[in-house]
Design a protein around this motif. Structure first.
Motif, PDB file in Angstrom:
ATOM      1  N   GLU A   3       0.823  -1.206   0.000  1.00 53.00           N
ATOM      2  CA  GLU A   3       0.000   0.000   0.000  1.00 53.00           C
ATOM      3  C   GLU A   3       0.860   1.260   0.000  1.00 53.00           C
ATOM      4  OE1 GLU A   3      -2.967   1.771   3.135  1.00 53.00           O
ATOM      5  OE2 GLU A   3      -3.694  -0.157   2.399  1.00 53.00           O
ATOM      6  N   ASN A   4       1.984   1.257   0.698  1.00 52.98           N
ATOM      7  CA  ASN A   4       2.885   2.424   0.735  1.00 52.98           C
ATOM      8  C   ASN A   4       3.507   2.682  -0.627  1.00 52.98           C
ATOM      9  OD1 ASN A   4       2.438   3.071   3.369  1.00 52.98           O
ATOM     10  ND2 ASN A   4       4.177   1.899   4.158  1.00 52.98           N
ATOM     11  N   ASP A   5       3.779   1.593  -1.378  1.00 52.18           N
ATOM     12  CA  ASP A   5       4.374   1.772  -2.702  1.00 52.18           C
ATOM     13  C   ASP A   5       3.397   2.446  -3.662  1.00 52.18           C
ATOM     14  OD1 ASP A   5       6.705   0.580  -1.898  1.00 52.18           O
ATOM     15  OD2 ASP A   5       6.090  -1.432  -2.551  1.00 52.18           O
ATOM     16  N   VAL A   6       2.098   2.138  -3.549  1.00 51.42           N
ATOM     17  CA  VAL A   6       1.089   2.758  -4.409  1.00 51.42           C
ATOM     18  C   VAL A   6       0.994   4.244  -4.106  1.00 51.42           C
ATOM     19  CG1 VAL A   6      -1.380   2.826  -4.962  1.00 51.42           C
ATOM     20  CG2 VAL A   6      -0.233   0.643  -4.695  1.00 51.42           C
ATOM     21  N   PHE A   7       0.964   4.606  -2.795  1.00 56.44           N
ATOM     22  CA  PHE A   7       0.912   6.030  -2.429  1.00 56.44           C
ATOM     23  C   PHE A   7       2.181   6.763  -2.868  1.00 56.44           C
ATOM     24  CE2 PHE A   7      -2.182   4.625   0.941  1.00 56.44           C
ATOM     25  CZ  PHE A   7      -3.270   5.261   0.375  1.00 56.44           C
ATOM     26  N   GLU A   8       3.315   6.089  -2.769  1.00 54.86           N
ATOM     27  CA  GLU A   8       4.582   6.691  -3.179  1.00 54.86           C
ATOM     28  C   GLU A   8       4.588   6.938  -4.690  1.00 54.86           C
ATOM     29  OE1 GLU A   8       8.037   8.472  -2.269  1.00 54.86           O
ATOM     30  OE2 GLU A   8       6.730   7.526  -0.798  1.00 54.86           O
ATOM     31  N   LEU A   9       4.088   5.994  -5.468  1.00 54.52           N
ATOM     32  CA  LEU A   9       4.013   6.133  -6.920  1.00 54.52           C
ATOM     33  C   LEU A   9       3.054   7.267  -7.305  1.00 54.52           C
ATOM     34  CD1 LEU A   9       4.874   5.032  -9.682  1.00 54.52           C
ATOM     35  CD2 LEU A   9       2.918   3.482  -9.567  1.00 54.52           C
ATOM     36  N   ALA A  10       1.906   7.383  -6.648  1.00 56.42           N
ATOM     37  CA  ALA A  10       0.938   8.452  -6.916  1.00 56.42           C
ATOM     38  C   ALA A  10       1.529   9.807  -6.555  1.00 56.42           C
ATOM     39  CB  ALA A  10      -0.353   8.196  -6.148  1.00 56.42           C
ATOM     40  N   ARG A  11       2.248   9.869  -5.445  1.00 54.49           N
ATOM     41  CA  ARG A  11       2.867  11.120  -5.012  1.00 54.49           C
ATOM     42  C   ARG A  11       3.904  11.586  -6.037  1.00 54.49           C
ATOM     43  NH1 ARG A  11       5.688  10.878   0.560  1.00 54.49           N
ATOM     44  NH2 ARG A  11       4.036   9.363   0.784  1.00 54.49           N
ATOM     45  N   LYS A  12       4.704  10.663  -6.576  1.00 47.70           N
ATOM     46  CA  LYS A  12       5.718  11.016  -7.565  1.00 47.70           C
ATOM     47  C   LYS A  12       5.070  11.504  -8.867  1.00 47.70           C
ATOM     48  CE  LYS A  12       9.474   8.093  -6.023  1.00 47.70           C
ATOM     49  NZ  LYS A  12      10.315   6.953  -6.328  1.00 47.70           N
ATOM     50  N   GLN A  13       3.957  10.885  -9.276  1.00 51.85           N
ATOM     51  CA  GLN A  13       3.270  11.317 -10.497  1.00 51.85           C
ATOM     52  C   GLN A  13       2.717  12.725 -10.338  1.00 51.85           C
ATOM     53  OE1 GLN A  13       0.415   8.237 -11.221  1.00 51.85           O
ATOM     54  NE2 GLN A  13       1.820   7.104 -12.579  1.00 51.85           N
ATOM     55  N   ILE A  14       2.101  13.012  -9.186  1.00 53.73           N
ATOM     56  CA  ILE A  14       1.576  14.363  -8.935  1.00 53.73           C
ATOM     57  C   ILE A  14       2.723  15.372  -8.919  1.00 53.73           C
ATOM     58  CG2 ILE A  14       0.436  15.822  -7.218  1.00 53.73           C
ATOM     59  CD1 ILE A  14      -1.287  13.366  -6.495  1.00 53.73           C
ATOM     60  N   TYR A  15       3.824  15.015  -8.275  1.00 55.52           N
ATOM     61  CA  TYR A  15       4.997  15.903  -8.204  1.00 55.52           C
ATOM     62  C   TYR A  15       5.503  16.218  -9.613  1.00 55.52           C
ATOM     63  CZ  TYR A  15       9.814  17.351  -7.805  1.00 55.52           C
ATOM     64  OH  TYR A  15      10.992  18.029  -7.936  1.00 55.52           O
ATOM     65  N   TRP A  16       5.649  15.210 -10.467  1.00 55.07           N
ATOM     66  CA  TRP A  16       6.188  15.440 -11.796  1.00 55.07           C
ATOM     67  C   TRP A  16       5.210  16.192 -12.703  1.00 55.07           C
ATOM     68  CZ3 TRP A  16      10.962  15.843 -12.568  1.00 55.07           C
ATOM     69  CH2 TRP A  16      11.880  15.097 -11.846  1.00 55.07           C
ATOM     70  N   MET A  17       3.930  16.028 -12.491  1.00 54.25           N
ATOM     71  CA  MET A  17       2.951  16.820 -13.259  1.00 54.25           C
ATOM     72  C   MET A  17       3.067  18.296 -12.884  1.00 54.25           C
ATOM     73  SD  MET A  17      -0.474  14.402 -13.679  1.00 54.25           S
ATOM     74  CE  MET A  17      -1.299  15.286 -12.443  1.00 54.25           C
ATOM     75  N   ILE A  18       3.114  18.579 -11.595  1.00 57.85           N
ATOM     76  CA  ILE A  18       3.247  19.976 -11.144  1.00 57.85           C
ATOM     77  C   ILE A  18       4.591  20.550 -11.590  1.00 57.85           C
ATOM     78  CG2 ILE A  18       3.425  21.461  -9.102  1.00 57.85           C
ATOM     79  CD1 ILE A  18       1.371  19.591  -7.753  1.00 57.85           C
ATOM     80  N   ALA A  19       5.644  19.770 -11.438  1.00 59.62           N
ATOM     81  CA  ALA A  19       6.977  20.236 -11.858  1.00 59.62           C
ATOM     82  C   ALA A  19       7.003  20.481 -13.368  1.00 59.62           C
ATOM     83  CB  ALA A  19       8.036  19.215 -11.456  1.00 59.62           C
ATOM     84  N   GLY A  20       6.366  19.639 -14.153  1.00 52.83           N
ATOM     85  CA  GLY A  20       6.316  19.826 -15.607  1.00 52.83           C
ATOM     86  C   GLY A  20       5.616  21.114 -15.995  1.00 52.83           C
ATOM     87  N   VAL A  21       4.507  21.426 -15.317  1.00 58.71           N
ATOM     88  CA  VAL A  21       3.781  22.672 -15.589  1.00 58.71           C
ATOM     89  C   VAL A  21       4.650  23.871 -15.223  1.00 58.71           C
ATOM     90  CG1 VAL A  21       1.805  24.068 -14.887  1.00 58.71           C
ATOM     91  CG2 VAL A  21       1.487  21.646 -15.406  1.00 58.71           C
ATOM     92  N   ILE A  22       5.294  23.838 -14.072  1.00 60.34           N
ATOM     93  CA  ILE A  22       6.134  24.959 -13.629  1.00 60.34           C
ATOM     94  C   ILE A  22       7.334  25.137 -14.556  1.00 60.34           C
ATOM     95  CG2 ILE A  22       7.659  25.731 -11.766  1.00 60.34           C
ATOM     96  CD1 ILE A  22       5.599  24.581  -9.801  1.00 60.34           C
ATOM     97  N   ILE A  23       7.963  24.048 -14.950  1.00 62.53           N
ATOM     98  CA  ILE A  23       9.114  24.137 -15.863  1.00 62.53           C
ATOM     99  C   ILE A  23       8.678  24.694 -17.217  1.00 62.53           C
ATOM    100  CG2 ILE A  23      10.778  22.740 -17.164  1.00 62.53           C
ATOM    101  CD1 ILE A  23      11.039  20.991 -14.616  1.00 62.53           C
ATOM    102  N   THR A  24       7.528  24.262 -17.720  1.00 66.25           N
ATOM    103  CA  THR A  24       7.019  24.767 -19.003  1.00 66.25           C
ATOM    104  C   THR A  24       6.752  26.266 -18.930  1.00 66.25           C
ATOM    105  OG1 THR A  24       6.011  22.619 -19.467  1.00 66.25           O
ATOM    106  CG2 THR A  24       5.200  24.506 -20.725  1.00 66.25           C
ATOM    107  N   ILE A  25       6.109  26.725 -17.863  1.00 62.80           N
ATOM    108  CA  ILE A  25       5.830  28.159 -17.684  1.00 62.80           C
ATOM    109  C   ILE A  25       7.134  28.940 -17.597  1.00 62.80           C
ATOM    110  CG2 ILE A  25       4.894  29.859 -16.066  1.00 62.80           C
ATOM    111  CD1 ILE A  25       2.621  27.856 -15.502  1.00 62.80           C
ATOM    112  N   THR A  26       8.121  28.404 -16.888  1.00 59.85           N
ATOM    113  CA  THR A  26       9.415  29.078 -16.756  1.00 59.85           C
ATOM    114  C   THR A  26      10.118  29.204 -18.107  1.00 59.85           C
ATOM    115  OG1 THR A  26       9.616  28.195 -14.510  1.00 59.85           O
ATOM    116  CG2 THR A  26      11.627  29.016 -15.544  1.00 59.85           C
ATOM    117  N   VAL A  27      10.110  28.151 -18.900  1.00 60.95           N
ATOM    118  CA  VAL A  27      10.758  28.186 -20.215  1.00 60.95           C
ATOM    119  C   VAL A  27      10.053  29.180 -21.135  1.00 60.95           C
ATOM    120  CG1 VAL A  27      11.171  26.813 -22.306  1.00 60.95           C
ATOM    121  CG2 VAL A  27      11.737  25.873 -20.069  1.00 60.95           C
ATOM    122  N   ILE A  28       8.737  29.193 -21.131  1.00 63.84           N
ATOM    123  CA  ILE A  28       7.992  30.141 -21.967  1.00 63.84           C
ATOM    124  C   ILE A  28       8.265  31.576 -21.524  1.00 63.84           C
ATOM    125  CG2 ILE A  28       5.668  30.945 -22.561  1.00 63.84           C
ATOM    126  CD1 ILE A  28       4.801  27.992 -22.575  1.00 63.84           C
TER     127      ILE A  28
END
Length: 162
Positions: A3-28
């Protein structure tokens, strides 16, 4: 997979989605800043452009500059008073009839030598000059009237666009 591995995987996906949006805005934002900076670097001031265009009035025989009839020598900075006419200005510098109001337009005056029409001094105006002066340029010149040469100043009123 626990169960901890599933939460850890979901947390990493949310982190990378937010980081991707922020990086895209910064580059633009960085690209926009660089584009604006480049535009300001290569921008030519309107006064300089008008100065370069207006050099023809005092330096070319097609405009008002005196040219010796015998030798053909051109005297830059010496205005032939006989050439200082509206017709000559129309031959020297003309803008398009319909879209010329977007170009640089000029009103010229030789201090002490302004043509007088119906008792009032007139300026030589290009075909799309509409009495809107954005800035004024001054050029020290000599005027040749007959065999005399006298110093004066050419006042060039500049209209950038309407």
């Amino acid at each position: 997979m626990g169960e901890n591995d599933v939460f850890e995987l979901a947390r990493k996906q949310i982190y990378w989605m937010i980081a991707g949006v922020i990086i895209t805005i910064t580059v633009i934002a960085f690209a926009i800043l660089m584009s604006n900076y480049q535009g300001k670097l290569v921008e030519v001031p309107e006064e300089l452009r008008a100065e370069l265009i207006s050099l023809r009035f005092v330096n070319t025989p097609e405009c008002f500059t005196y040219q010796d009839a015998v030798t053909g020598r051109v005297f830059p900075g010496v205005i032939d008073i006989n050439k200082f006419t509206l017709e000559r200005l129309g031959q020297c510098y003309r803008t398009e009839k319909e879209k010329g109001f977007r170009d640089y337009n000029f009103a010229l005056e030789l201090e002490g030598y302004a043509p007088v029409v119906d008792g009032e001094k007139k300026l030589l105006r290009t075909n799309n000059f509409f009495n809107k002066v954005d800035f004024t340029l001054f050029k020290n010149v000599y005027v040749r009237a007959g065999n005399t040469i006298e110093p004066t100043r050419m006042v060039i009123h500049v209209q950038t666009r309407i």
